[in-house]
Write a protein that holds these residues in place. Structure first.
Motif, PDB file in Angstrom:
ATOM      1  N   LEU A 102     -20.156  27.427 -14.382  1.00  0.00           N
ATOM      2  CA  LEU A 102     -20.014  28.885 -14.440  1.00  0.00           C
ATOM      3  C   LEU A 102     -20.382  29.576 -13.130  1.00  0.00           C
ATOM      4  CD1 LEU A 102     -20.946  29.849 -18.075  1.00  0.00           C
ATOM      5  CD2 LEU A 102     -18.781  30.001 -16.921  1.00  0.00           C
ATOM      6  N   PRO A 103     -21.570  29.283 -12.571  1.00  0.00           N
ATOM      7  CA  PRO A 103     -21.841  29.950 -11.289  1.00  0.00           C
ATOM      8  C   PRO A 103     -20.861  29.567 -10.187  1.00  0.00           C
ATOM      9  CG  PRO A 103     -23.643  28.490 -11.930  1.00  0.00           C
ATOM     10  CD  PRO A 103     -22.715  28.512 -13.056  1.00  0.00           C
TER      11      PRO A 103
ATOM     12  N   MET B  69     -17.751  31.418 -10.507  1.00  0.00           N
ATOM     13  CA  MET B  69     -17.814  32.790  -9.980  1.00  0.00           C
ATOM     14  C   MET B  69     -17.599  32.783  -8.466  1.00  0.00           C
ATOM     15  SD  MET B  69     -20.867  35.370 -10.710  1.00  0.00           S
ATOM     16  CE  MET B  69     -21.479  36.383  -9.417  1.00  0.00           C
TER      17      MET B  69
ATOM     18  N   ILE C 261     -20.782  42.894 -11.906  1.00  0.00           N
ATOM     19  CA  ILE C 261     -21.225  41.591 -11.415  1.00  0.00           C
ATOM     20  C   ILE C 261     -22.547  41.211 -12.069  1.00  0.00           C
ATOM     21  CG2 ILE C 261     -22.018  40.353  -9.375  1.00  0.00           C
ATOM     22  CD1 ILE C 261     -20.088  41.997  -7.753  1.00  0.00           C
TER      23      ILE C 261
ATOM     24  N   ILE D 243     -23.379  38.005 -14.389  1.00  0.00           N
ATOM     25  CA  ILE D 243     -24.450  37.054 -14.085  1.00  0.00           C
ATOM     26  C   ILE D 243     -25.403  36.924 -15.266  1.00  0.00           C
ATOM     27  CG2 ILE D 243     -26.484  36.721 -12.652  1.00  0.00           C
ATOM     28  CD1 ILE D 243     -24.948  37.570 -10.301  1.00  0.00           C
TER      29      ILE D 243
ATOM     30  N   ALA E 144     -24.640  37.402 -18.332  1.00  0.00           N
ATOM     31  CA  ALA E 144     -23.942  36.646 -19.374  1.00  0.00           C
ATOM     32  C   ALA E 144     -24.017  35.154 -19.088  1.00  0.00           C
ATOM     33  CB  ALA E 144     -22.493  37.104 -19.454  1.00  0.00           C
ATOM     34  N   ILE E 145     -23.812  34.793 -17.832  1.00  0.00           N
ATOM     35  CA  ILE E 145     -23.867  33.366 -17.476  1.00  0.00           C
ATOM     36  C   ILE E 145     -25.257  32.814 -17.746  1.00  0.00           C
ATOM     37  CG2 ILE E 145     -23.683  31.722 -15.584  1.00  0.00           C
ATOM     38  CD1 ILE E 145     -21.545  33.395 -14.357  1.00  0.00           C
TER      39      ILE E 145
ATOM     40  N   LEU F 139     -26.107  31.117  -8.397  1.00  0.00           N
ATOM     41  CA  LEU F 139     -25.913  32.477  -8.898  1.00  0.00           C
ATOM     42  C   LEU F 139     -26.233  33.500  -7.827  1.00  0.00           C
ATOM     43  CD1 LEU F 139     -27.147  32.545 -12.578  1.00  0.00           C
ATOM     44  CD2 LEU F 139     -24.864  32.836 -11.688  1.00  0.00           C
TER      45      LEU F 139
ATOM     46  N   PHE G  37     -23.871  36.290  -6.444  1.00  0.00           N
ATOM     47  CA  PHE G  37     -24.228  37.695  -6.452  1.00  0.00           C
ATOM     48  C   PHE G  37     -24.014  38.297  -5.074  1.00  0.00           C
ATOM     49  CE2 PHE G  37     -26.003  41.470  -7.894  1.00  0.00           C
ATOM     50  CZ  PHE G  37     -26.986  41.912  -7.045  1.00  0.00           C
TER      51      PHE G  37
END
Lengths: 402, 366, 77
Positions: free
Chosen positions: B309-310, B313, C7, C11, C13-14, C38, C42
């Motif tokens: 998931l990260p 993104m 955003i 994040i 949610a993740i 993450l 971000f």
């Protein structure tokens, strides 16, 4: 577990809100479906005309309200794209280009170069390449889009089918699609040729429903002649006979009719049912020479003279006359183009480039100059197979009675 | 657990075919056509000839440590720190590759079908299934490929068959009219994109259940994929002519628009776009999966799924950053990316093999 | 403004999706890597949504490989 489900639902909701298709949705009643486009000059700008379908009128089962099945919108702009968008000032919807069947370009625009017009057509994703391009002669392109037609309620369809049928059944017309036209413009061994369109009859009446209210429409669209281009600039026209010759050379004749002289005077119509042309370039002592070989299969279609069709000698005499006639038409066309227009529209350069690439590389810069004096050897072979449903013409019998 | 799926040899072949066709089926024809014009198809043939030895090289490296992926045996051969560093480089290559391909396929959708849609929307949707595919693991991914494969082949055959009536052999002449040099210039990209980019399979080999048959099926897959590409490029030259193939950014799509059977089967190009989506999807997902798996292995993590998931993104954001416009993208891809491919598909294996051989010699002498 | 909120929402949610299972399984190193990724996400997200001028990501490929490409093309002209 609960938070996991919640997170999932949240994620889905966020994702679902961004359903892609909605951005580009265009409902049917948001489209102005253009089926023909016309391009004229207006001062230094382009005037774009779009023949747009009026779906209510076309689909009407009751047939024939007081409205025409198509309508036309016009706009002027510095470029084609600009004019197209400007059209929204008169049209209620954005013009949808994917169903265009005909592109009519005015002669004056073509004289300055159709390349400028065509780039938009090739770059836009909505525009396909299955429509035909014609040159509007002796009239404006907009006028050609305003004529109502009998058989087809949508005039653009009539223009399309007419050009297609005309190419197949009566040779002096040529269907040109966008990709072939661009390929010919760009090619160093061939210059493009586009069919001409003119209006026969009274323009004013042609634009109104009166045109289809009488048996003989006062105004009709007619294809006439082929426009000769130097790269993308129009430089002249071929008449009917020369157009036929052209079509023979580029092997686009499917069927046509030729009138030949009978052995004993008088005329006969020979119907060509199959034709195949092969163009070969040869190098003799470093100088090029073209061989054009045409093979035609024909029937006797119409007899207006006295000859005995039951004798094979007559048939071979007819074959001879036909061969001579075809050969003279083709030769005459080539000579006319060499003399007057001096551009290779027949693709002789391309034929040479295919089999003699090294020679072609040397001369391709000045091919048109070489083309002017290029010796072309034309050989036609006609085989007459059938005579239709009768043998000798009844005219023979008639003559006997006199 | 990191990855405990196993795939069969035939599945490997299917996967290789899909990956080698990848995005090349859509964008490759125009790149050699710019250089070699009507001989573009010969460029692809030469590309195949160059590509097969590269693929063979990959299988040799794969056999050194049959149970380990490349990032794992990087450390064994080159030592911990050098190995980890090279692995990270390799992983970044995979990641950038996935981002570039994602950007490319979304650009295609937007250019041809939905021009007003912002690229983020398509990216996010596509990313959704990519991430899902990567999380589900190699075995599931490959099984999906197996299911979609027959449809892929069916549509491909239809595509080729329906266009043959419009093929004109004259468009291919003169053969080698400009000499062989332009053809070779075009073959660099033709060797890189379908074949050198198969280097990702160095991450997949350990999970194939019949190790001794990997070489055969891998080569077979590459060969078949190459033949399909040669056919597509040749067909595009035959139908469109060299100029249009070079000028169009997506020549296969343009060709699909021309399909017209009996005036009745027309305008089917959107259905054929399914072909391209299947092959591009598997390419991007495999690269992305390999990245996540490799990152987990390099950092000695115990799981890789949570990384998806990260990194997904970041992939999304990176795909936006990859190029400001399509001109930049095309230039970089056609001129510089092949060298990047070769660095990891030729240089890295040779380096690994070389050091491995040297170490063996040392050990023997000791 | 809304973009950054979005955003952050993603994040969160993740994190809600993945972090619990990691914490449960006591995977410390993994959590670290997770957070770093993450964070990078971000940072990139904010940079892009604020329309900061970022160099195109493929620039470094050009820098590294330009000499090789030029040599190769020169060889084959």
């Amino acid at each position: 577990m609960k938070t996991r489900k919640l997170a999932l639902i949240l994620l889905f909701v966020v994702l679902a809100l961004i359903v892609t298709g909605c951005w580009n949705r265009r409902e049917m009643n948001d489209l102005a479906i253009a089926i023909a486009i016309g391009i004229d000059k207006s001062g230094k700008q382009f005037r774009l005309s779009a023949q747009v379908v009026d779906p209510g009128e076309v689909a009407a089962k009751k047939g024939g309200g007081t409205r025409t099945p198509v309508t036309m919108y016009q706009a002027t702009g510095n470029t084609i794209f600009e004019a197209l968008r400007k059209m929204t000032t008169v049209a209620p919807r954005k013009i949808y280009m994917s169903h265009v069947r005909m592109l009519s370009i005015q002669e004056d625009v073509a004289k300055e170069g159709i390349g400028k017009v065509l780039d938009f057509m090739s770059r836009d994703h909505e525009v396909r390449t299955d429509f035909f391009i014609v040159i509007a002669k002796d009239t404006s392109a907009a006028n050609t889009l305003k004529i109502l037609t009998h058989l087809e309620s949508i005039p653009a369809n009539q223009m399309f089918s007419s050009l297609q049928t005309s190419e197949q059944a009566w040779a002096p017309a040529v269907t040109v699609t966008l990709d072939k036209l661009i390929a010919d413009i760009v090619s160093e061994g061939k210059h493009p040729v586009v069919t001409g369109l003119r209006i026969r009859g009274e323009q004013k009446i042609g634009e109104s429903k009166r045109n289809v209210e009488e048996i003989a429409s006062p105004a009709q669209l007619q294809y006439s002649g082929l426009a000769v281009f130097n790269n993308d600039k129009l430089i002249g026209w071929l008449n009917e006979e020369q157009s036929k010759g052209y079509n023979y050379i580029i092997d686009k004749v499917k069927s046509t009719v030729g009138v030949v002289a009978c052995p004993n005077g008088g005329k006969a119509s020979i119907e060509v049912v199959r034709s195949k042309t092969e163009v070969k370039g040869k190098l003799m002592n470093g100088k090029p020479r073209m061989d054009v070989n045409v093979r035609i299969e024909a029937n006797v279609g119409e007899v207006e003279c006295s000859m005995d069709l039951t004798k094979t000698k007559t048939i071979s005499e007819l074959e001879n006359s036909t061969e001579k006639r075809a050969q003279s038409i083709i030769k005459m066309t080539i000579e006319k183009v060499q003399e007057k227009y001096k551009v290779d529209i027949f693709g002789f350069g391309e034929a040479i480039s295919r089999y003699h690439p090294k020679y072609w590389k040397k001369v391709k810069g000045e091919w048109d100059r070489i083309f002017v004096d290029l010796p072309v050897h034309v050989n036609v072979d006609v085989k007459i197979r059938r005579l239709g449903t009768v043998g000798n013409s009844f005219l023979e019998e008639m003559k006997k009675k006199e | 657990m990191l990855e405990n799926g196993k795939i069969g040899v035939r599945q490997l072949t299917i996967l290789v075919i899909l990956i080698s066709i990848g995005d090349a089926i859509l964008v490759l024809p125009s790149i050699p056509a710019i250089e070699a014009k009507q001989d573009a198809w010969i460029s692809v043939v030469i590309g195949l000839a160059i590509g097969l030895p590269i693929v063979y090289l990959l299988t040799i490296v794969g056999k050194l440590y049959p149970g380990l992926t490349v990032v794992e045996y990087n450390e064994k051969i080159l030592g911990t720190w050098l190995g980890k560093a090279i692995s990270l480089f390799f992983l970044s290559y995979l990641f950038f590759s996935a981002a570039a391909h994602l950007r490319e396929s979304s650009d295609f959708m937007i250019t041809n079908i939905m021009p007003e849609t912002p690229i983020m929307a398509i990216n996010i949707l596509f990313l959704g299934i990519i991430v899902m595919g990567a999380r589900l693991g190699l075995e599931t991914l490959t099984r999906t490929a197996e299911i979609l494969f027959p449809w892929f082949i069916l549509l491909l055959l239809m595509f080729i068959l329906f266009l043959i009536p419009q093929a004109d052999i004259k468009n291919m002449l003169p053969v080698l009219g400009e000499g062989i040099k332009p053809v070779i210039r075009g073959s660099i990209a033709s060797a890189a994109f379908p074949f050198a980019e198969l280097v990702v399979f160095l991450m997949v080999f350990p999970y194939v259940n019949q190790t001794n048959r990997i070489r055969r099926s891998f080569l077979l897959g590459a060969l078949l994929g190459g033949i399909v590409l040669i056919a597509i490029v040749a067909l595009s030259i035959l139908v469109l002519g060299a100029d249009l193939v070079a000028r169009n950014i997506y020549p296969s799509f343009f060709m699909a628009k021309k399909i017209s059977i009996g005036n009745f089967l027309e305008r089917v190009e959107a259905i054929l776009a399914i072909i391209w989506f299947i092959s591009i999807y598997f390419k991007i997902t495999l690269y992305y999966y390999a990245f996540n798996l490799g990152l987990a292995q390099t950092l000695k993590l115990r799981e890789y799924r949570f990384l998806t998931l990260p990194s997904g993104m970041i992939l999304l954001l990176l795909s936006l950053m990859v190029a400001p416009n399509i001109t930049y993208y095309n230039e970089v891809i056609s001129k510089y990316w092949p060298n990047l491919d070769f660095t990891y598909s030729i240089l890295l294996p040779l380096l690994l093999l070389g050091v491995y051989a040297l170490r063996k010699k040392f050990k023997r002498n000791m | 403004m809304w973009a950054i909120a979005g955003i952050i929402a993603v994040i969160i949610a993740i994190i809600m999706f993945e972090a619990p299972s990691l914490r449960r399984k006591q995977l410390r190193k993994e959590l670290w890597v997770f957070s770093i990724l993450l964070l990078i996400g971000f940072g990139l997200g904010v940079a892009i949504s604020l329309h900061m001028k970022l160099p195109p990501a493929l620039d470094w490929i050009i820098v590294i490989y330009k000499p090789l490409t030029d040599a190769l093309i020169g060889l084959l002209k």
